[in-house]
Design an enzyme around this catalytic site. Structure first.
Site, short mmCIF file in Angstrom:
data_model
loop_
_atom_site.label_atom_id
_atom_site.label_comp_id
_atom_site.label_asym_id
_atom_site.label_seq_id
_atom_site.Cartn_x
_atom_site.Cartn_y
_atom_site.Cartn_z
CG HIS A 141 32.47 34.57 30.72
ND1 HIS A 141 32.64 35.91 30.36
CD2 HIS A 141 33.20 34.00 29.69
CE1 HIS A 141 33.43 36.26 29.37
NE2 HIS A 141 33.70 34.92 28.82
CG ASP A 186 36.16 27.25 26.21
OD1 ASP A 186 35.85 27.36 24.85
OD2 ASP A 186 36.34 28.03 26.89
N1 ACO Z 1 33.60 26.23 39.39
C1 ACO Z 1 33.32 26.67 40.50
N2 ACO Z 1 33.22 27.70 41.24
C2 ACO Z 1 33.42 28.56 40.41
C3 ACO Z 1 33.52 28.93 38.83
C4 ACO Z 1 33.83 27.32 38.57
N3 ACO Z 1 34.03 27.23 37.08
N4 ACO Z 1 33.92 29.90 38.53
C5 ACO Z 1 33.70 30.85 39.63
N5 ACO Z 1 33.39 30.13 40.57
C6 ACO Z 1 33.21 30.72 42.07
C7 ACO Z 1 34.31 31.26 42.51
O1 ACO Z 1 35.11 30.33 43.51
C8 ACO Z 1 33.91 32.55 43.36
O2 ACO Z 1 33.19 31.93 44.55
P1 ACO Z 1 33.08 32.71 45.90
O3 ACO Z 1 32.62 34.00 45.76
O4 ACO Z 1 32.52 31.94 46.90
O5 ACO Z 1 34.68 33.09 46.40
C9 ACO Z 1 32.68 33.08 42.54
O6 ACO Z 1 32.35 31.99 41.90
C10 ACO Z 1 32.94 34.16 41.75
O7 ACO Z 1 34.16 33.63 40.90
P2 ACO Z 1 35.44 34.50 40.27
O8 ACO Z 1 36.58 33.79 40.54
O9 ACO Z 1 35.45 35.96 40.96
O10 ACO Z 1 35.11 35.02 38.79
P3 ACO Z 1 35.96 35.50 37.87
O11 ACO Z 1 35.08 36.46 36.78
O12 ACO Z 1 37.10 36.18 38.22
O13 ACO Z 1 36.43 34.28 36.86
C11 ACO Z 1 36.47 32.44 35.37
C12 ACO Z 1 35.81 33.76 35.85
C13 ACO Z 1 37.86 32.67 35.49
C14 ACO Z 1 36.15 32.20 33.84
C15 ACO Z 1 36.08 31.38 36.31
O14 ACO Z 1 34.60 31.29 36.38
C16 ACO Z 1 36.69 29.95 35.75
O15 ACO Z 1 37.75 29.48 36.48
N6 ACO Z 1 35.72 29.17 35.18
C17 ACO Z 1 36.40 27.70 34.86
C18 ACO Z 1 37.26 27.96 33.59
C19 ACO Z 1 36.45 28.29 32.43
O16 ACO Z 1 35.50 27.63 32.04
N7 ACO Z 1 37.23 29.51 31.61
C20 ACO Z 1 36.46 29.77 30.23
C21 ACO Z 1 36.08 31.24 30.22
S1 ACO Z 1 35.41 31.41 28.93
C22 ACO Z 1 36.34 31.66 27.53
O17 ACO Z 1 37.72 31.80 27.73
C23 ACO Z 1 35.90 31.28 26.20
#
Ligand code: ACO
Length: 433
Positions: free
Chosen positions: A310, A368
């Protein structure tokens, strides 16, 4: 918003004069530096794609402490609201700033229940869609279309019009979501029944037919109500910011909420519960988890653990804890305690919470991860999950939209850019290009 005695000073290595900027304190949470005069003083913009460090507004509605894993609606912890009240109580709170007393609650319930029907002509909009249309595309279209029926509440400068539109949107969303479902399965639309609670009425509109009524099950209704409470608002997330940005131009609330629904549809936002469930179905069995985790860690695979991570929570999402509890209750009520998908989810969560990749990145389950399993058990089809989210979030969008309209500092939202394209050039005649 209180100005603090501390100021921020921006200095430049090229010898330009430093710029002093005021710092404001909120009631809780990070302070903000007011950079509004930056461009006038320096000719420079700030650069912050994804709004990583930018507060786009001030707000008194919802507060999240991502490190603590805390979510407050108007100061009240989500855990208490979910345990002690129903969805309409949270709606009243989000809209009005205070919890209702008994009389206010009764009046509010009555008001919402008297706005649940949609104009009879709305059914013709539905009939224009293919039966297999995604419910979110149906909702974007039909919620936007509501504006063409309610000319008597579109003056955004009139507080009474804003109030009426707010109630109409909150009350009619369940009707539209249920109509989207009924249309997709070729069953007749079911009219709302106002003597039922908000969530019971929705379940009945979804699952009854003219041949058979839907027996209301309190455990299942309570589970849906909890899903709605947990998704009601979440401060300045992507869809809420979309609603605010659309509303900043003076667009009517129905159009703004349709824009919010469009943004929510994306898999990185509201589409995640649908994606999380599909992911569990694809993994299929506990034996496949190690291979799946390997793919998630491989940056080139493009595979993410859906329902994890998140932007704000860097701790367990408090909503995920409550959803997990609800998941147990619903599966027990339906005799599905051994549901293989739930078992798979538990095993996946355990492994991910111990794995160094997820631990170092502070990736925890978000709401979720479990809400898909609960909705599936309630009989809600996967394609409708994000529609349920939209139904819940409508109150948050409306509350934030109303707050924005009455904010004296409100301006049309107009981000700037760092231009990296071609500078000015001359159009040559086509034969000489
Ligand atoms: N699975 C694997 N790796 C992940 C995930 C994930 N679900 N989420 C983040 N990471 C990793 C990224 O690849 C990144 O790795 P790095 O530092 O080696 O490059 C690191 O964790 C940081 O992640 P960011 O993408 O910078 O985090 P951001 O805050 O931009 O993204 C997001 C948040 C979009 C929610 C992301 O975690 C994601 O795509 N999760 C899966 C989708 C999801 O469950 N969304 C629901 C959100 S809650 C809602 O809307 C109710």
């Amino acid at each position: 918003m209180i100005t603090s005695d501390t100021k921020a000073t921006l200095s430049f290595s090229d010898g330009s004069a430093p710029l002093e900027m005021p710092i404001y304190k909120g009631s809780i949470g990070p302070d903000v530096i007011d950079i509004r005069k930056l461009y006038a003083a320096t000719g420079m913009f700030t650069y912050d794609p994804g709004f990583m460090s930018t507060a786009a507004c001030n707000s008194a509605i919802t507060y999240i402490d991502g490190d603590k894993g805390e979510l407050l609606y108007r100061g009240y912890p989500i855990e208490q609201l979910a345990a002690k009240g129903d969805f309409l109580e949270s709606c009243y709170l989000l809209l009005n700033g205070e919890l209702p007393n008994l009389t206010q609650k009764k009046e509010f319930d009555y008001l919402v229940s008297r706005h649940t029907m949609v104009h009879e002509q709305m059914q013709f909009f539905f009939r224009g869609f293919r039966r297999d249309a995604h419910p979110m595309s149906v909702l974007v279209g039909t919620v936007g279309a509501l504006a063409s029926f309610y000319h008597d509440s579109l003056d955004i400068n009139d507080p009474h019009h804003r109030e009426v539109s707010a109630i109409r949107l909150i009350a009619k969303m369940p009707t539209l979501v249920a109509m989207a479902y009924k249309y997709s399965v070729g069953q007749p639309f079911v009219y709302p029944k106002n003597e039922l609670s908000f969530s019971a009425n929705f379940m009945r509109m979804m699952f009854s037919t003219p041949c058979e009524d839907y027996p209301v099950n309190d455990v299942l209704v309570r589970a849906l109500d909890r899903i709605l409470i947990l998704h009601a608002d979440h401060e300045q997330n992507a869809s809420t910011s979309t609603v605010r940005l659309a509303g900043s131009s003076g667009a009517n609330p129905f159009a703004c909420i349709a824009a919010g629904i469009a943004c929510l549809w994306g898999p990185a936002h509201g589409g995640a519960n649908e994606a999380a469930l599909s992911m569990l179905e694809k993994i299929g069995s506990v034996d496949h988890i190690p291979e799946f985790i390997r793919q998630v860690k491989d940056k080139n695979s493009g595979v993410k653990l859906m329902g994890f991570g998140h932007r704000v929570y860097k701790n367990y999402d408090p909503r995920a804890k409550l959803m997990r509890e609800t998941c147990y209750e619903v599966l027990a009520e339906l005799g599905l305690a051994n549901d293989p998908l739930f078992k798979l989810a538990m095993a996946l969560e355990k492994i991910a919470l111990e794995d160094e990749y997820f631990v170092t990145r502070k990736l925890y389950p978000n709401v979720d991860f479990y809400s898909g399993i609960v909705q599936r058990a309630l009989g809600i089809p996967t394609a409708l999950f994000t529609g349920i989210f939209a139904m819940a979030r409508t109150v948050g969008w409306v509350a934030q939209w109303k707050e924005m309209i009455s904010d004296p500092e409100q301006k049309i939202g107009r981000p700037r850019q760092l231009f990296i394209g071609e500078p000015v050039r001359t159009v040559k005649p086509i034969e000489s290009r």
